[in-house]
Motif scaffolding. Sequence first.
Motif, PDB file in Angstrom:
ATOM      1  N   ASN A  25     -22.619 -38.642   1.037  1.00 23.96           N
ATOM      2  CA  ASN A  25     -21.155 -38.631   0.944  1.00 23.96           C
ATOM      3  C   ASN A  25     -20.627 -37.269   0.538  1.00 23.96           C
ATOM      4  O   ASN A  25     -19.658 -36.773   1.113  1.00 23.96           O
ATOM      5  CB  ASN A  25     -20.709 -39.651  -0.108  1.00 23.96           C
ATOM      6  N   ALA A  26     -21.246 -36.677  -0.476  1.00 24.40           N
ATOM      7  CA  ALA A  26     -20.781 -35.365  -0.958  1.00 24.40           C
ATOM      8  C   ALA A  26     -20.905 -34.330   0.157  1.00 24.40           C
ATOM      9  O   ALA A  26     -20.017 -33.485   0.335  1.00 24.40           O
ATOM     10  CB  ALA A  26     -21.594 -34.947  -2.186  1.00 24.40           C
ATOM     11  N   LEU A  27     -21.969 -34.409   0.930  1.00 27.05           N
ATOM     12  CA  LEU A  27     -22.164 -33.450   2.019  1.00 27.05           C
ATOM     13  C   LEU A  27     -21.092 -33.621   3.100  1.00 27.05           C
ATOM     14  O   LEU A  27     -20.457 -32.658   3.530  1.00 27.05           O
ATOM     15  CB  LEU A  27     -23.562 -33.623   2.621  1.00 27.05           C
ATOM     16  N   ILE A  28     -20.878 -34.870   3.514  1.00 22.24           N
ATOM     17  CA  ILE A  28     -19.909 -35.117   4.590  1.00 22.24           C
ATOM     18  C   ILE A  28     -18.503 -34.693   4.157  1.00 22.24           C
ATOM     19  O   ILE A  28     -17.739 -34.121   4.921  1.00 22.24           O
ATOM     20  CB  ILE A  28     -19.922 -36.606   4.991  1.00 22.24           C
ATOM     21  N   LYS A 158     -29.666 -36.954 -11.096  1.00 26.51           N
ATOM     22  CA  LYS A 158     -29.209 -37.581 -12.348  1.00 26.51           C
ATOM     23  C   LYS A 158     -29.712 -36.823 -13.574  1.00 26.51           C
ATOM     24  O   LYS A 158     -29.996 -37.434 -14.610  1.00 26.51           O
ATOM     25  CB  LYS A 158     -29.639 -39.058 -12.419  1.00 26.51           C
ATOM     26  N   THR A 159     -29.845 -35.502 -13.455  1.00 29.87           N
ATOM     27  CA  THR A 159     -30.326 -34.732 -14.612  1.00 29.87           C
ATOM     28  C   THR A 159     -29.308 -34.781 -15.748  1.00 29.87           C
ATOM     29  O   THR A 159     -29.646 -34.489 -16.888  1.00 29.87           O
ATOM     30  CB  THR A 159     -30.636 -33.279 -14.222  1.00 29.87           C
ATOM     31  N   ALA A 188     -24.336 -35.300 -11.734  1.00 25.26           N
ATOM     32  CA  ALA A 188     -23.016 -35.799 -11.346  1.00 25.26           C
ATOM     33  C   ALA A 188     -22.022 -34.634 -11.226  1.00 25.26           C
ATOM     34  O   ALA A 188     -21.211 -34.593 -10.304  1.00 25.26           O
ATOM     35  CB  ALA A 188     -22.534 -36.820 -12.367  1.00 25.26           C
ATOM     36  N   ASP A 189     -22.091 -33.671 -12.141  1.00 24.07           N
ATOM     37  CA  ASP A 189     -21.142 -32.535 -12.117  1.00 24.07           C
ATOM     38  C   ASP A 189     -21.521 -31.487 -11.096  1.00 24.07           C
ATOM     39  O   ASP A 189     -20.695 -30.695 -10.678  1.00 24.07           O
ATOM     40  CB  ASP A 189     -21.117 -31.831 -13.486  1.00 24.07           C
TER      41      ASP A 189
END
Length: 317
Positions: A25-28, A158-159, A188-189
């Motif tokens: 999702n983040a890539l698209i 998820k680091t 997440a950030d």
Amino acid sequence: MNDQQKCPVTVLTGFLGSGKTSLVNALIRSDRARRFAVIVNEFGALGVDGGLIASSQDDVIQLSNGCLCCNVRGDLIETCARLATRRAEFDWLLIETSGLADPAPVAQSFLIGDGPAEAFRLDGIVCLADAVHIRGQIAREEIALRQIALADRLILTKTDLVPPGETDGLLADLRRLNPQADFLTSSADSPSHRHLTGLEAWQIGGLPARIRYAPPPRHDAGIVSLSFRYARAFDFTAFSRLIRRLMAVSGEDLLRIKGVLWLEGEDRKFAFHGVQGLAEGDVVGPWPKGPRESLIVFIGRNLDRPALEAGLADCLV
Ligand SMILES: Nc1nc2c(ncn2[C@@H]2O[C@H](COP(=O)(O)OP(=O)(O)OP(=O)(O)O)[C@@H](O)[C@H]2O)c(=O)[nH]1
């Protein structure tokens, strides 16, 4: 067609809940310069992930009810043949395999033979490893280890959920399992979606030894997926209580919960995720026109369908 004219393919692997859909999702969303076709494979009969990918529905193809590496491999080949006829409409093919799939046979489809390899070329296998759960998953689940061993790039996700000092140790453990891969972290950030593509890991012909000599995939017959569909709204408090209780009593048997809920008093879709002991949920956008439907999937061992059904029925409004 020479290799440069073929459409590049990323095979995205990683155990259940490692963050694959989130990075796709983040890539698209962020890469406006390229057009992606996405194939999403889910282990269960009902697919949740396809509906959560932020693309126009036409570009997201959901292959459910089995793993791409075995019983839906024929579907993958057919889907690629159909996509090849629409080649002008996209620049990159992303394949999100199910969390229980062996990436080797999927990758092999793009390397040899007269099927997908005629129009597509493998860019790389990217494996995600969940920083919170990966050590336990490697210890218990052979497929988790295999996914890591076959990757060209490994992203520790998820680091943000582990103490800062733990990341280096986790990366060192993963590097011992696959010294050839390159390693990145994602949180997440600071998600690492930009690193899903552009590996060029398979440019120099021939199959890497780790795929050629990999033993055949083995699925744990004990892992099942149970899906439930309801055309009624859920009570949020009752549903949250049910999920907390299930996670507490099922322990490591309950590997994954996910779904999209119609919640009483809420106009937007509510998506939720549980990965072993951790669960979260949020509203993700409007419902499409037409009747609403809640979809819930449980993946694990020793799951009791009647008990789950009764528990869910108690949460309906
Ligand atoms: N805190 C945190 N949560 C994350 C991160 N990446 C993913 N998640 C959460 O982890 C859960 C599972 O993420 P998904 O992207 O659905 O994982 P997946 O690998 O597609 O899951 P399956 O398709 O079931 O195998 C969701 O609740 C995500 O919001 C991260 O970097 N940090």
